[in-house]
Design a protein around this motif. Structure first.
Motif, PDB file in Angstrom:
ATOM      1  N   ARG A 315       0.822  -1.208   0.000  1.00  0.00           N
ATOM      2  CA  ARG A 315       0.000   0.000   0.000  1.00  0.00           C
ATOM      3  C   ARG A 315       0.862   1.267   0.000  1.00  0.00           C
ATOM      4  N   VAL A 316       2.164   1.113   0.173  1.00  0.00           N
ATOM      5  CA  VAL A 316       3.068   2.262   0.278  1.00  0.00           C
ATOM      6  C   VAL A 316       3.579   2.639  -1.115  1.00  0.00           C
ATOM      7  N   GLN A 317       3.455   3.895  -1.457  1.00  0.00           N
ATOM      8  CA  GLN A 317       3.914   4.395  -2.757  1.00  0.00           C
ATOM      9  C   GLN A 317       4.866   5.562  -2.528  1.00  0.00           C
ATOM     10  N   PRO A 318       6.158   5.271  -2.311  1.00  0.00           N
ATOM     11  CA  PRO A 318       7.102   6.360  -2.018  1.00  0.00           C
ATOM     12  C   PRO A 318       7.250   7.322  -3.200  1.00  0.00           C
ATOM     13  N   GLU A 319       7.381   8.587  -2.876  1.00  0.00           N
ATOM     14  CA  GLU A 319       7.613   9.582  -3.920  1.00  0.00           C
ATOM     15  C   GLU A 319       9.034   9.448  -4.455  1.00  0.00           C
ATOM     16  N   ALA A 320       9.230   9.958  -5.653  1.00  0.00           N
ATOM     17  CA  ALA A 320      10.535   9.833  -6.307  1.00  0.00           C
ATOM     18  C   ALA A 320      11.647  10.440  -5.470  1.00  0.00           C
ATOM     19  N   ALA A 321      11.369  11.551  -4.809  1.00  0.00           N
ATOM     20  CA  ALA A 321      12.399  12.208  -4.001  1.00  0.00           C
ATOM     21  C   ALA A 321      12.830  11.326  -2.833  1.00  0.00           C
ATOM     22  N   LEU A 322      11.873  10.624  -2.230  1.00  0.00           N
ATOM     23  CA  LEU A 322      12.202   9.733  -1.119  1.00  0.00           C
ATOM     24  C   LEU A 322      13.028   8.550  -1.615  1.00  0.00           C
ATOM     25  N   LEU A 323      12.649   7.968  -2.746  1.00  0.00           N
ATOM     26  CA  LEU A 323      13.420   6.863  -3.308  1.00  0.00           C
ATOM     27  C   LEU A 323      14.851   7.307  -3.618  1.00  0.00           C
ATOM     28  N   ALA A 324      15.000   8.516  -4.141  1.00  0.00           N
ATOM     29  CA  ALA A 324      16.332   9.021  -4.454  1.00  0.00           C
ATOM     30  C   ALA A 324      17.147   9.224  -3.183  1.00  0.00           C
ATOM     31  N   GLU A 325      16.500   9.670  -2.096  1.00  0.00           N
ATOM     32  CA  GLU A 325      17.222   9.851  -0.840  1.00  0.00           C
ATOM     33  C   GLU A 325      17.669   8.505  -0.270  1.00  0.00           C
ATOM     34  N   LEU A 326      16.826   7.482  -0.401  1.00  0.00           N
ATOM     35  CA  LEU A 326      17.221   6.149   0.033  1.00  0.00           C
ATOM     36  C   LEU A 326      18.399   5.645  -0.787  1.00  0.00           C
ATOM     37  N   ASP A 327      18.364   5.854  -2.090  1.00  0.00           N
ATOM     38  CA  ASP A 327      19.480   5.454  -2.950  1.00  0.00           C
ATOM     39  C   ASP A 327      20.777   6.119  -2.504  1.00  0.00           C
ATOM     40  N   ALA A 328      20.688   7.409  -2.201  1.00  0.00           N
ATOM     41  CA  ALA A 328      21.878   8.166  -1.835  1.00  0.00           C
ATOM     42  C   ALA A 328      22.395   7.796  -0.452  1.00  0.00           C
TER      43      ALA A 328
END
Length: 353
Positions: A315-328
């Motif tokens: 049910r969780v749909q992370p925003e692109a900015a959050l995914l990018a922060e996790l990547d970094a």
């Protein structure tokens, strides 16, 4: 049983019974995007569950809408397959069954079972016959080569699995912990339905080549240990309290010289999850599933409440900015220590940073 379609058939993907969760393609099957890895119930992280508790967990997963169950001959040296056969066989039409061969328990000179990697065709076929009996089924939907035995050409091992497809004992072939080059060699012998390897925020080796190779070849990628062996959760483990049989005791990332740095990464994940309004485990699973529509998450657990928490990641749909922060945050350089000790690293074929 779910899914009696030959690999490579022109038939559409077979769907498991309706599930409340999003589904993804797994070879010729359509399954819940989050499956259940059935190692933890009896193997690797200490004392096994009682059979009664294992049965409750398996049935709870089925009732919750999980349609992808994954086990192996190695887990509990056959015990995981036995329990699945005993408690899920009456519901066989409701799920896709995956198991593995090529790594089993064999008695040493003292009669104590130890892990053995053996990819010889005769061994793989014998292991399959034993698994069918333990699982109380006449066909395994997806059968993986658990580890590539580097003494045996991958073409020979996959050729044996192709024989099992032709005999109707398995429906699709998978590989575990292989490189893109090995996947391509295997795929030239027989279509490969899935590659299963460790993949999570703190283990990103598949991004070197295998994720793209799977996408190119139309192969599903199944991420095992997507929660970092318990680290990417609200309650990370305490390495000092590991059970004597816990395999994480031999993993460098949990050693005193590496653990404090890795725990700081978990703390950053927890902070980001609070901002996103979900748990760390849910955010970590959502990140895995966001890597591509061909990617599946395969967490394992011994607790029904954790199972239910994991499924809510869908049910969780992370925003692109959050995914990018996790990547970094979780770069390969940020994680301290190798994922396996020297022996474990030698046993896998995956690319390394």
């Amino acid at each position: 049983m779910t899914g009696h379609v030959a690999q490579g058939s022109s038939s559409p993907a077979l769907k498991a019974p309706p599930t409340p969760w999003p589904t993804r393609r797994l070879g010729p099957f359509e399954v819940s995007a989050i499956g259940l890895g059935c190692m933890n119930v009896c193997h690797a992280y200490g004392e096994p569950l009682s059979e009664a508790d294992a049965a409750r967990l398996l049935l709870a997963a089925l009732e919750a809408g999980v349609t992808h169950f994954d086990t192996a001959a190695l887990y509990g040296f056959g015990l995981s397959e036995e329990w699945i056969g005993r408690h899920l066989a009456p519901h066989r039409q409701r799920f896709v069954l995956a198991s593995k061969c090529g790594m089993t328990g064999e008695p040493d000179e003292r009669g104590v079972k130890v892990r053995v990697i053996d990819g010889r065709p005769a061994t793989l076929k014998a292991t399959c016959d034993q698994a069918l009996k333990r699982l109380r089924t006449d066909v395994i939907d997806l059968y993986y080569l658990h580890r590539w035995d580097k003494r045996v050409p991958i073409e020979d091992s996959v050729g044996a699995l192709a024989d099992l497809v032709r005999q109707g004992k398995i429906l699709a072939i998978g590989l575990s912990e292989v490189s893109a080059a090995t996947l391509r060699r295997a795929h030239a012998v027989h279509p490969i339905a899935a590659v299963q390897s460790e993949y999570s925020l703190w283990t990103r080796n598949p991004e070197i080549a295998v994720l793209d190779a799977c996408r190119e070849l139309g192969v599903a990628f199944v991420a095992f240990s997507p929660l970092g062996r318990g680290v990417l959760t609200a309650s990370p483990p305490d390495p000092a309290a590991f059970h004597p049989k816990d395999i994480r005791r031999a993993m460098p990332r949990f050693a005193p010289e590496h653990w404090p740095r890795n725990l700081r990464l978990q703390q950053r994940l927890a902070a980001l999850a609070r901002q996103a309004g979900c748990t760390p485990a849910q955010l970590a699973l959502a990140w895995v599933l966001a890597r591509g529509p061909h990617v599946h998450a395969l967490p394992g657990t011994t607790r029904i409440d954790h199972l239910q928490e994991d499924l809510q990641a869908l049910r969780v749909q992370p925003e692109a900015a959050l995914l990018a922060e996790l990547d970094a945050t979780f770069t390969p350089q940020a994680v301290s220590g190798a994922r396996y000790n020297a022996q474990g690293e030698d046993e896998v074929d995956t690319e390394r940073f």
